[in-house]
Design an enzyme around this catalytic site. Structure first.
Site, PDB file in Angstrom:
ATOM      1  N   LYS A  25       9.195   0.920 -15.891  1.00 49.50           N
ATOM      2  CA  LYS A  25      10.646  -0.359 -16.963  1.00 49.50           C
ATOM      3  C   LYS A  25      11.654   0.387 -16.697  1.00 49.50           C
ATOM      4  O   LYS A  25      12.903  -0.043 -16.811  1.00 49.50           O
ATOM      5  CB  LYS A  25       9.706  -1.568 -17.218  1.00 49.50           C
ATOM      6  CG  LYS A  25      10.542  -2.852 -17.612  1.00 49.50           C
ATOM      7  CD  LYS A  25      10.130  -3.332 -18.684  1.00 49.50           C
ATOM      8  CE  LYS A  25       8.602  -4.345 -18.241  1.00 49.50           C
ATOM      9  NZ  LYS A  25       8.159  -4.651 -19.003  1.00 49.50           N
ATOM     10  N   ARG A  95       8.397  -4.198 -25.495  1.00 47.76           N
ATOM     11  CA  ARG A  95       7.661  -4.310 -24.471  1.00 47.76           C
ATOM     12  C   ARG A  95       7.317  -2.958 -23.881  1.00 47.76           C
ATOM     13  O   ARG A  95       7.742  -2.007 -24.096  1.00 47.76           O
ATOM     14  CB  ARG A  95       8.609  -4.754 -23.675  1.00 47.76           C
ATOM     15  CG  ARG A  95       9.221  -5.886 -23.199  1.00 47.76           C
ATOM     16  CD  ARG A  95       9.855  -6.474 -21.883  1.00 47.76           C
ATOM     17  NE  ARG A  95      10.430  -8.057 -22.332  1.00 47.76           N
ATOM     18  CZ  ARG A  95       9.649  -8.892 -21.723  1.00 47.76           C
ATOM     19  NH1 ARG A  95       9.080  -9.111 -20.875  1.00 47.76           N
ATOM     20  NH2 ARG A  95      11.203  -9.699 -21.502  1.00 47.76           N
ATOM     21  N   GLY A 104       0.361  -7.011 -16.940  1.00 51.45           N
ATOM     22  CA  GLY A 104       0.578  -8.116 -18.580  1.00 51.45           C
ATOM     23  C   GLY A 104      -1.424  -7.270 -18.262  1.00 51.45           C
ATOM     24  O   GLY A 104      -1.646  -7.744 -19.710  1.00 51.45           O
ATOM     25  N   MET A 106      -0.823  -4.514 -20.779  1.00 50.61           N
ATOM     26  CA  MET A 106      -0.199  -3.895 -22.201  1.00 50.61           C
ATOM     27  C   MET A 106       0.229  -5.154 -23.155  1.00 50.61           C
ATOM     28  O   MET A 106       0.653  -6.299 -22.593  1.00 50.61           O
ATOM     29  CB  MET A 106       0.288  -2.860 -21.973  1.00 50.61           C
ATOM     30  CG  MET A 106      -0.310  -2.063 -21.529  1.00 50.61           C
ATOM     31  SD  MET A 106       0.253  -0.511 -21.655  1.00 50.61           S
ATOM     32  CE  MET A 106       1.146  -0.153 -20.519  1.00 50.61           C
ATOM     33  N   ARG A 339      10.780  -3.953  -9.704  1.00 49.13           N
ATOM     34  CA  ARG A 339      10.056  -2.884  -9.303  1.00 49.13           C
ATOM     35  C   ARG A 339      10.098  -3.112  -7.927  1.00 49.13           C
ATOM     36  O   ARG A 339      10.067  -3.881  -7.823  1.00 49.13           O
ATOM     37  CB  ARG A 339       9.286  -2.620 -10.407  1.00 49.13           C
ATOM     38  CG  ARG A 339       8.099  -3.817 -10.683  1.00 49.13           C
ATOM     39  CD  ARG A 339       7.297  -3.961 -11.543  1.00 49.13           C
ATOM     40  NE  ARG A 339       5.811  -5.424 -11.697  1.00 49.13           N
ATOM     41  CZ  ARG A 339       5.345  -6.454 -12.152  1.00 49.13           C
ATOM     42  NH1 ARG A 339       5.360  -4.886 -13.588  1.00 49.13           N
ATOM     43  NH2 ARG A 339       5.723  -7.356 -12.525  1.00 49.13           N
ATOM     44  N   HIS A 455      -0.289 -14.001 -13.171  1.00 53.69           N
ATOM     45  CA  HIS A 455      -1.197 -13.044 -13.569  1.00 53.69           C
ATOM     46  C   HIS A 455      -2.395 -12.945 -12.789  1.00 53.69           C
ATOM     47  O   HIS A 455      -2.644 -11.669 -11.949  1.00 53.69           O
ATOM     48  CB  HIS A 455      -2.156 -12.234 -15.576  1.00 53.69           C
ATOM     49  CG  HIS A 455      -0.991 -12.253 -15.729  1.00 53.69           C
ATOM     50  ND1 HIS A 455      -0.559 -12.573 -17.473  1.00 53.69           N
ATOM     51  CD2 HIS A 455      -0.167 -11.263 -15.550  1.00 53.69           C
ATOM     52  CE1 HIS A 455      -0.137 -12.242 -18.310  1.00 53.69           C
ATOM     53  NE2 HIS A 455       0.526 -11.208 -16.588  1.00 53.69           N
ATOM     54  N   SER A 772     -19.972  19.554  14.393  1.00 56.34           N
ATOM     55  CA  SER A 772     -20.433  18.245  13.462  1.00 56.34           C
ATOM     56  C   SER A 772     -20.512  18.307  11.924  1.00 56.34           C
ATOM     57  O   SER A 772     -22.040  17.772  12.086  1.00 56.34           O
ATOM     58  CB  SER A 772     -20.671  17.155  13.565  1.00 56.34           C
ATOM     59  OG  SER A 772     -19.951  16.315  13.549  1.00 56.34           O
ATOM     60  N   CYS A 840     -18.692  13.847  10.574  1.00 54.99           N
ATOM     61  CA  CYS A 840     -19.687  12.308  11.337  1.00 54.99           C
ATOM     62  C   CYS A 840     -19.919  11.697  10.140  1.00 54.99           C
ATOM     63  O   CYS A 840     -20.812  10.827  10.444  1.00 54.99           O
ATOM     64  CB  CYS A 840     -19.788  12.657  12.267  1.00 54.99           C
ATOM     65  SG  CYS A 840     -21.333  13.576  12.433  1.00 54.99           S
ATOM     66  N   TYR A 860     -11.222  16.349  14.374  1.00 56.68           N
ATOM     67  CA  TYR A 860     -11.347  15.413  14.332  1.00 56.68           C
ATOM     68  C   TYR A 860     -12.503  14.755  12.900  1.00 56.68           C
ATOM     69  O   TYR A 860     -13.339  15.925  12.522  1.00 56.68           O
ATOM     70  CB  TYR A 860     -12.111  14.760  15.463  1.00 56.68           C
ATOM     71  CG  TYR A 860     -13.397  15.019  15.720  1.00 56.68           C
ATOM     72  CD1 TYR A 860     -14.041  14.106  15.407  1.00 56.68           C
ATOM     73  CD2 TYR A 860     -13.805  16.797  16.556  1.00 56.68           C
ATOM     74  CE1 TYR A 860     -15.501  15.061  15.898  1.00 56.68           C
ATOM     75  CE2 TYR A 860     -15.009  16.514  16.888  1.00 56.68           C
ATOM     76  CZ  TYR A 860     -16.080  15.759  16.127  1.00 56.68           C
ATOM     77  OH  TYR A 860     -17.289  15.857  16.812  1.00 56.68           O
TER      78      TYR A 860
HETATM   79  C1  PEP Z   1     -24.949  12.577   7.463  1.00 57.14           C
HETATM   80  O1  PEP Z   1     -26.067  13.760   7.380  1.00 57.14           O
HETATM   81  O2  PEP Z   1     -23.859  13.046   6.769  1.00 57.14           O
HETATM   82  C2  PEP Z   1     -25.274  12.605   9.587  1.00 57.14           C
HETATM   83  C3  PEP Z   1     -23.876  11.839  10.434  1.00 57.14           C
HETATM   84  O3  PEP Z   1     -26.137  12.027   9.720  1.00 57.14           O
HETATM   85  P1  PEP Z   1     -27.019  10.278   9.099  1.00 57.14           P
HETATM   86  O4  PEP Z   1     -26.269   9.632   8.653  1.00 57.14           O
HETATM   87  O5  PEP Z   1     -27.731  10.012  10.333  1.00 57.14           O
HETATM   88  O6  PEP Z   1     -28.324  11.507   8.273  1.00 57.14           O
END
Ligand code: PEP
Ligand code: MG
Length: 882
Positions: A25, A95, A104, A106, A339, A455, A772, A840, A860
């Protein structure tokens, strides 16, 4: 020595670059003044002063009081007014203003400087006696409550008694005489509450007010809000001391809030609210329902046109949608605040895309402006448009989306029931920031009062929680926990549906549909794809999910969990048979039953993903998830023995019990999972490899194109395991090729989800075409906490009490588990420089984790289909920020 630290900045000394010191502010006020926007003169006490006081048990750093004194003297000089002067009194607002906006949360004190000495000349200058006494009584009330901690009841009861006595309904019906009497009463009450310690010296009041704003940084609602927004407590708040301008000096004065674009939709159109003869708090607190800004043109045309021009100027200067507060004092416009406006996810995307089109910002700036989790809200449901229903009431569309839930009448209840997983709609007369913990846990919020910028609306919108505000005529009884809408009384067990995009409220649960993803959304995705280095794949096990993932921009499948294909009730028996088989003959029979099911599923995924890589993970069934429960099975056998009716069934169940006992494990998550099961029963990976290749060839035959086949071995700890599994897979694959007289390219890789695998990744890589990282199991085994039990137990408490910052199953523990990932990548690439690496685990869809994965050089990330757009954007931002 301390006089070297500058704690007080005049308006002309600041600008937007000093935000960390002056707060949002204060810095924006200074910046506005710098570019010639009319701003009431002010000075700002820095966040550094607040932090110094906070770290010193509330004691102010040396020199602060003197610097405030000097700042005040300069302000008096510039304005030609004087705090406490009977002739030409200066009135100020005090303020808060943190670095990150906390609407809102404070405290604020207005009209400071009004006193017995000054009230007369305030009345005279304003030409309005009633106005002066109204200011004075409001000041005592606000100062008494905020600074001195006097209970609001003390003042409210006196006000109510006065209205009853005068036989009027509204505060505005009280005369100047009434308000003068009320002011005297308020002073007496306040003095009594404080045991005679009430101070009426404005300078003393100013210092105490600054201190109260410092202290409000640590109040519970601010703490809750900060935590939810990830704002550090160490930042402190600045305090702005600003000359008061009055929107409540009669009908030529007004106050209001406006946005430079519509914060709900992002459309470039007029959006705001105002009230004539009112102070700012009347608008934002939602006590009087304000009028739409369009109507101001008819009331105060000159100020209206100046406001429009100022909005454009501020947006152009800040290159972002602005959220502004203004006051018109006797036809003269003042901007009190600007803002970057909080906005819905849809508006975030639309404004970013529009501003690129308008040449205001670049595509990279647009990407950095969109928080990946904002996209999440766009993927939320709305009410099925094919469903017709009549609303029971229509309020203001304060925060879009649709929400279904049972009614809850106070924030504690909403927090409790919502926290326990129940869907609730919080119903309040008007929400105050004290309700924040309930709002956060509710599906939606419904209020009887308040406008689009109250708010309740701002907070819900910021959090992506559906909100309908100002629903007219609804009567809430918080004692009996009911709300009357029309002629019907609804209670705690009744369910309603809110449409936050139209303001409609419906009785019962309406069907919801997933939102359509529009062109702007797609455009952001395309820009993100150009900016990112990381690939984005999805975790999916069937045609539908894989298709959805592809539609949302997935570049392949990073994990198809084959055991998930057996979760359905009609398929589970086949897997059980396979695991429980007493000999290879029985197992072969079970596998023969399973192979076609697997092949059909694979064909579905491969069809959806043709042309892209698909990683199929071989079976990883924690045995307790797939086998009959030991206790249940024992009971079943006992029952059959007692009835003695079905001898054949008894024998079969007994045999199953014997097998279940044999396979029973104390720690199934650390037991015969993944490749360990495959090591015991090689016919399982063999069958799966065959099913994968048959499916890939069948899709090639049918579609003329197939996927990049990647076969992944789970839960590997030793190179020798992977070698053995790879040999089985390769033999089966080559055999299939030979039988089919056709070949295709394929890879065999492994999950890295056991610390030993990460630490010996150089050896493991000898047998792997890709890695992975399974960060779910890597977190479980790396930190040594059960992924199934911990979150409801101690882990939840750890996060709650900040023993750890974040749940490591949601967001990667970069310091610990992250090292295992980094080591795995480095060692794996030491053996194979081109080794393909991905992740993954659930972290593949978490923006903070994605930033880490980008940094350690993964190729990835893979996440659930609906998180793919988030991951694409997060990956782009990671690349841009790197
Ligand atoms: C993991 O362990 O991160 C994984 C992808 O396998 P799961 O969750 O199936 O054990
Ligand atoms: Mg795993």
């Amino acid at each position: 020595m301390t006089d070297q630290t500058k704690y007080v900045y005049d308006l002309s000394e600041g600008d937007v670059t000093l935000k960390p010191l002056l707060g949002g502010k204060g810095a924006n006020l200074a910046e506005m003044a710098k570019i010639g926007v009319p701003v009431p003169d002010a000075f700002t006490v820095t966040t550094q002063a607040c932090v110094a006081a906070m770290n010193n048990g509330g004691d102010w750093p040396e020199g602060l009081a003197d610097q405030i004194d000097a700042g005040l003297a300069r302000l008096e000089e510039r304005t030609g007014k004087k705090l406490g002067s009977a002739e030409n009194p200066l009135l100020v607002s005090v303020r808060s203003g943190a670095v990150f906006s906390m609407p809102g949360m404070m405290d604020t004190i207005l009209n400071l400087g009004i006193s017995d000495d000054t009230v007369g000349s305030v009345a005279q200058l304003a030409g309005n006696e009633r106005f002066a006494w109204d200011c004075y009584r409001r000041f005592i009330q606000m100062y008494g409550e905020v600074v001195e901690g006097i209970s609001p009841h003390v003042f409210e009861d006196a006000l109510t008694a006065m209205k009853v006595d005068r036989g009027v309904d509204q505060d505005t019906d009280l005369t100047a005489e009434d308000l003068k009497a009320l002011t005297d009463q308020f002073k007496e009450l306040a003095n009594r509450e404080l045991g005679g310690e009430w101070t009426s010296d404005p300078k003393e009041q100013l210092l105490r007010a600054v201190n109260a704003v410092f202290a409000s940084w640590l109040n519970p609602r601010a703490e809750v809000y900060r935590k939810s927004q990830g704002i550090s407590r160490d930042l402190g708040t600045a305090v702005n001391v600003q000359m008061m301008v009055f929107g409540n000096r009669g009908e030529t004065s007004a106050t209001g809030v406006c946005f430079s674009r519509n914060p709900s939709t992002g459309a470039k159109e007029l959006y705001g609210e105002f009230l004539t003869n009112a102070q700012g708090e009347d608008v934002v607190a939602g006590i009087r329902t304000p009028r739409p800004l369009e109507e101001m043109e008819g009331v105060l045309p000159e100020a209206f046109h100046e406001l429009l021009a100022t909005m454009d100027k501020l947006e152009l200067h800040n290159k972002d949608m602005q959220d502004m507060e203004f006051t018109i004092e006797d036809r003269k416009l003042y901007m009190l605040q600007t803002r970057n406006g909080k906005r819905t996810a849809a508006a975030t995307v639309k404004t970013a895309v529009d501003m690129v089109d308008e040449g205001l910002i670049t595509t990279d700036e647009a990407l950095l402006r969109i928080n990946p989790s904002d996209l999440d809200a766009l993927l939320h449901p709305g009410i099925d448009p094919n469903h017709t229903a009549t609303s029971i009431v229509k309020g203001l569309p304060a925060s879009p989306g649709a929400a279904v839930g049972a009614l809850s009448f106070n924030a504690d209840d909403a927090a409790e029931r919502g926290g326990a997983g129940e869907q609730v709609i919080l119903v309040r007369y008007e929400t105050t920031p004290d309700d924040i913990h309930g709002v956060m846990k509710a599906q939606g919020v419904l209020t009887a009062h308040g406008g689009m910028t109250s708010h309740a609306a701002v907070v819900a919108r910021g959090m992506g929680i559906t909100c309908v505000a100002g629903a007219p005529g609804i009567k809430i009884d918080t004692i009996n926990e009911t709300v009357t809408i029309g002629d019907t009384v609804y209670g705690k067990d009744d369910v309603v549906t809110l449409n936050g995009s139209t303001g409609e409220v419906f009785a019962g649960a309406l069907p919801l549909v997933p939102p359509a993803i529009n062109e702007d959304f797609e455009k952001v995705g395309e820009w993100a794809d150009q900016a990112r280095r990381l690939g984005v794949r999805a975790n999916a096990e069937n045609f539908e999910d894989a298709s959805k993932a592809r539609e949302l921009g997935a570049e392949g499948i990073g994990l198809a969990r084959t055991e998930h294909m057996f979760m359905a009730a009609d398929r589970l028996p086949a897997v059980r048979k396979m695991i429980l088989a007493e000999n290879e003959e029985q197992r072969a029979a079970a596998l023969a039953e399973i192979l076609p099911m697997q092949q059909a599923d694979f064909e579905g995924i491969f069809t959806a993903m043709k042309g892209l890589p698909v990683t199929v993970r071989l079976l990883d069934p924690p045995l307790h998830e797939f086998l009959p429960n030991l206790v249940d099975q024992s009971v079943l056998v006992k029952e059959l023995e007692l009835t003695g009716a079905d001898a054949a069934k008894l024998e079969a169940e007994k045999a199953t019990l014997a097998q279940v006992k044999k396979l029973h494990e104390q720690n199934p998550m650390l037991g015969t999972r993944g490749c360990r099961l495959a090591m015991l029963y090689p016919s399982i990976p063999e069958m799966q490899a065959r099913a994968i290749i048959r499916a890939a060839l069948a899709v090639l035959e049918r579609e003329g194109e197939t996927v990049g086949v990647e076969i992944m071995i789970p839960l590997v700890a030793f190179e020798s395991e992977l070698k053995a599994q790879r040999d089985i897979v390769v033999a089966a694959v080559e055999d299939e090729f030979e039988k089919a007289g056709k070949k295709l390219d394929y890879l065999v890789g492994t999950m890295i989800e056991i610390p030993r695998a990460a630490l010996t990744a150089d050896q493991i890589a000898n047998q792997a075409d890709f890695f992975s990282f399974g960060t779910n199991d890597l977190t479980q085994t790396g930190i040594g906490i059960s992924r199934d039990d911990a979150e409801a137990g101690f882990l939840g408490a750890y996060v709650e009490t900040e023993v750890i910052e974040k749940n490591p199953f949601e967001s990667l523990d970069a310091d610990g588990v992250g090292q295992l990932v980094a080591i795995g990548v480095e060692k794996g690439r030491a053996t194979k420089p081109d080794l393909k690496t991905g992740v993954c685990g659930e972290h593949g869809g978490d923006p903070a984790s994605i930033e880490f994965f980008n940094k350690v050089g993964l190729d990835y990330v893979s996440c659930s289909p609906f998180r793919v757009p988030i991951a694409r954007l997060a990956a782009a931002r990671a690349a841009l920020q790197a």
